[in-house]
Structure formats: structure tokens, C-alpha cells
Scaffold this motif. Structure first.
Motif, PDB file in Angstrom:
ATOM      1  N   ALA A   1       0.827  -1.211   0.000  1.00 17.34           N
ATOM      2  CA  ALA A   1       0.000   0.000   0.000  1.00 17.34           C
ATOM      3  C   ALA A   1       0.861   1.260   0.000  1.00 17.34           C
ATOM      4  O   ALA A   1       0.690   2.145  -0.812  1.00 17.34           O
ATOM      5  N   ASN A   2       1.773   1.365   0.926  1.00 17.63           N
ATOM      6  CA  ASN A   2       2.648   2.534   1.025  1.00 17.63           C
ATOM      7  C   ASN A   2       4.013   2.131   0.470  1.00 17.63           C
ATOM      8  O   ASN A   2       5.003   2.049   1.189  1.00 17.63           O
ATOM      9  N   ASN A   3       4.055   1.870  -0.824  1.00 18.72           N
ATOM     10  CA  ASN A   3       5.176   1.192  -1.448  1.00 18.72           C
ATOM     11  C   ASN A   3       6.540   1.839  -1.246  1.00 18.72           C
ATOM     12  O   ASN A   3       7.495   1.162  -0.909  1.00 18.72           O
ATOM     13  N   GLU A   4       6.658   3.125  -1.451  1.00 18.55           N
ATOM     14  CA  GLU A   4       7.981   3.753  -1.351  1.00 18.55           C
ATOM     15  C   GLU A   4       8.522   3.699   0.071  1.00 18.55           C
ATOM     16  O   GLU A   4       9.678   3.362   0.283  1.00 18.55           O
ATOM     17  N   ALA A   5       7.690   4.016   1.046  1.00 15.97           N
ATOM     18  CA  ALA A   5       8.144   3.984   2.438  1.00 15.97           C
ATOM     19  C   ALA A   5       8.491   2.560   2.852  1.00 15.97           C
ATOM     20  O   ALA A   5       9.492   2.327   3.555  1.00 15.97           O
ATOM     21  N   TYR A   6       7.707   1.603   2.417  1.00 17.45           N
ATOM     22  CA  TYR A   6       7.957   0.189   2.738  1.00 17.45           C
ATOM     23  C   TYR A   6       9.282  -0.280   2.140  1.00 17.45           C
ATOM     24  O   TYR A   6      10.103  -0.886   2.832  1.00 17.45           O
ATOM     25  N   ILE A   7       9.492   0.005   0.871  1.00 15.94           N
ATOM     26  CA  ILE A   7      10.726  -0.423   0.203  1.00 15.94           C
ATOM     27  C   ILE A   7      11.936   0.262   0.825  1.00 15.94           C
ATOM     28  O   ILE A   7      12.966  -0.376   1.074  1.00 15.94           O
ATOM     29  N   LYS A   8      11.829   1.575   1.098  1.00 14.55           N
ATOM     30  CA  LYS A   8      12.938   2.301   1.736  1.00 14.55           C
ATOM     31  C   LYS A   8      13.266   1.686   3.094  1.00 14.55           C
ATOM     32  O   LYS A   8      14.439   1.499   3.436  1.00 14.55           O
ATOM     33  N   GLY A   9      12.247   1.377   3.871  1.00 15.31           N
ATOM     34  CA  GLY A   9      12.458   0.787   5.196  1.00 15.31           C
ATOM     35  C   GLY A   9      13.163  -0.552   5.119  1.00 15.31           C
ATOM     36  O   GLY A   9      14.081  -0.826   5.905  1.00 15.31           O
ATOM     37  N   ILE A  10      12.750  -1.393   4.204  1.00 14.67           N
ATOM     38  CA  ILE A  10      13.378  -2.713   4.047  1.00 14.67           C
ATOM     39  C   ILE A  10      14.847  -2.558   3.652  1.00 14.67           C
ATOM     40  O   ILE A  10      15.728  -3.232   4.193  1.00 14.67           O
ATOM     41  N   ILE A  11      15.122  -1.672   2.704  1.00  8.44           N
ATOM     42  CA  ILE A  11      16.502  -1.503   2.217  1.00  8.44           C
ATOM     43  C   ILE A  11      17.394  -0.909   3.309  1.00  8.44           C
ATOM     44  O   ILE A  11      18.521  -1.354   3.499  1.00  8.44           O
ATOM     45  N   LYS A  12      16.896   0.090   4.021  1.00  4.83           N
ATOM     46  CA  LYS A  12      17.725   0.770   5.022  1.00  4.83           C
ATOM     47  C   LYS A  12      17.923  -0.050   6.294  1.00  4.83           C
ATOM     48  O   LYS A  12      18.973   0.020   6.915  1.00  4.83           O
ATOM     49  N   SER A  13      16.905  -0.843   6.690  1.00  6.37           N
ATOM     50  CA  SER A  13      17.031  -1.584   7.946  1.00  6.37           C
ATOM     51  C   SER A  13      17.391  -3.049   7.755  1.00  6.37           C
ATOM     52  O   SER A  13      17.932  -3.675   8.653  1.00  6.37           O
TER      53      SER A  13
END
Length: 143
Positions: free
Chosen positions: A82-94
Motif C-alpha cells: 500500500a505505502n510502497n515507497e516507504a515500505y521499500i525504503k524501510g526494508i533496504i535501510k534496515s
């Protein structure tokens, strides 16, 4: 009489002209089929592909069913959440489970997101939806 037309030089000339015409046609296609992306967006997509390669994402993840098997296929990851950009950024950064956290710059993240968005818009990735054909190609199985 037939021997006159089947001369090796004429065959070469005909094949060369066909090759030349085909080559010009292939390179002219982008001029006649405008893309919905601006030049800046196309540049970001190209930079995103380079980021994908720089961090060796393909060793663990797949695009269009091709790549590593450790992580999930990311062909349609952009439209899956649903909130694709924030989700993808979170996975990559953490990072998660076996995926390490990446220290990726904001510019690289923006380019990678554009790349994943472009990949998402160009196809599907679920290999279970495709049926192999006898001639070595695949067809989409209608459900």
C-alpha cells in the motif's frame, strides 16, 4: 537464366541492404513511439538499474523470474504494498532476516525506486502463471 540472378555478390548485396534497413528501423523506433517518461525520469530509471547492479541485488532477488532465489522476486514489489515507497525504503535501510541493511544515499534510493517502479509497470513475475511451451517459450496461463 536463373544462374544470372543467384550470383554471390547480388545475394550479399540484397542481404546487406536488408540488414541496413532493419538496423535503421530498430534505432528509429524510439523516435516514432514516444515514451510516457520524461528524459529526467528515463535517466533516473537508468541510474536505478546501475544501483541495482552496484549493490548486486540480482544475486539474491529476481526480476521477471530471473536472478537469485534467496530473496523474493521484486518485479511487482512496487505495486504489491500500500505505502510502497516507504515500505521499500524501510526494508533496504534496515534489512530483514537474511538481507543486510544497506547504507544507500538518498539519490541512489530515489533512482532505485524509479527503476523498481518502471520494472513493475512493464510486466508480471509470478512463474506459476506461465506455462512452458514445447518450442521453448512461455505462455500466460489464463485463470
Amino acid at each position: 537464366m536463373l544462374n544470372l540472378f543467384i550470383h554471390p555478390k547480388r545475394i550479399f548485396l540484397v542481404l546487406f541492404v536488408c540488414f541496413l534497413a532493419f538496423s535503421i528501423w530498430i534505432y528509429a523506433i524510439p523516435f516514432f513511439n514516444p515514451t510516457p517518461y520524461s528524459k529526467k525520469e528515463l535517466h533516473l530509471v537508468a541510474e536505478g538499474r546501475l544501483v541495482w547492479q552496484k549493490y548486486n541485488c540480482h544475486t539474491c532477488h529476481q526480476l521477471y523470474g530471473l536472478g537469485g532465489y534467496l530473496g523474493p522476486d521484486l518485479t511487482n514489489v512496487y505495486s504489491r504494498t500500500a505505502n510502497n515507497e516507504a515500505y521499500i525504503k524501510g526494508i533496504i535501510k534496515s534489512g530483514v532476516k537474511q538481507m543486510p541493511a544497506f547504507e544507500i544515499s538518498d539519490d541512489e534510493m530515489k533512482a532505485l525506486l524509479h527503476f523498481l517502479k518502471n520494472v513493475d509497470a512493464t510486466g508480471t513475475s509470478n512463474p506459476q502463471d506461465y506455462q512452458p511451451e514445447i518450442i521453448g517459450t512461455f505462455s500466460l496461463e489464463k485463470k
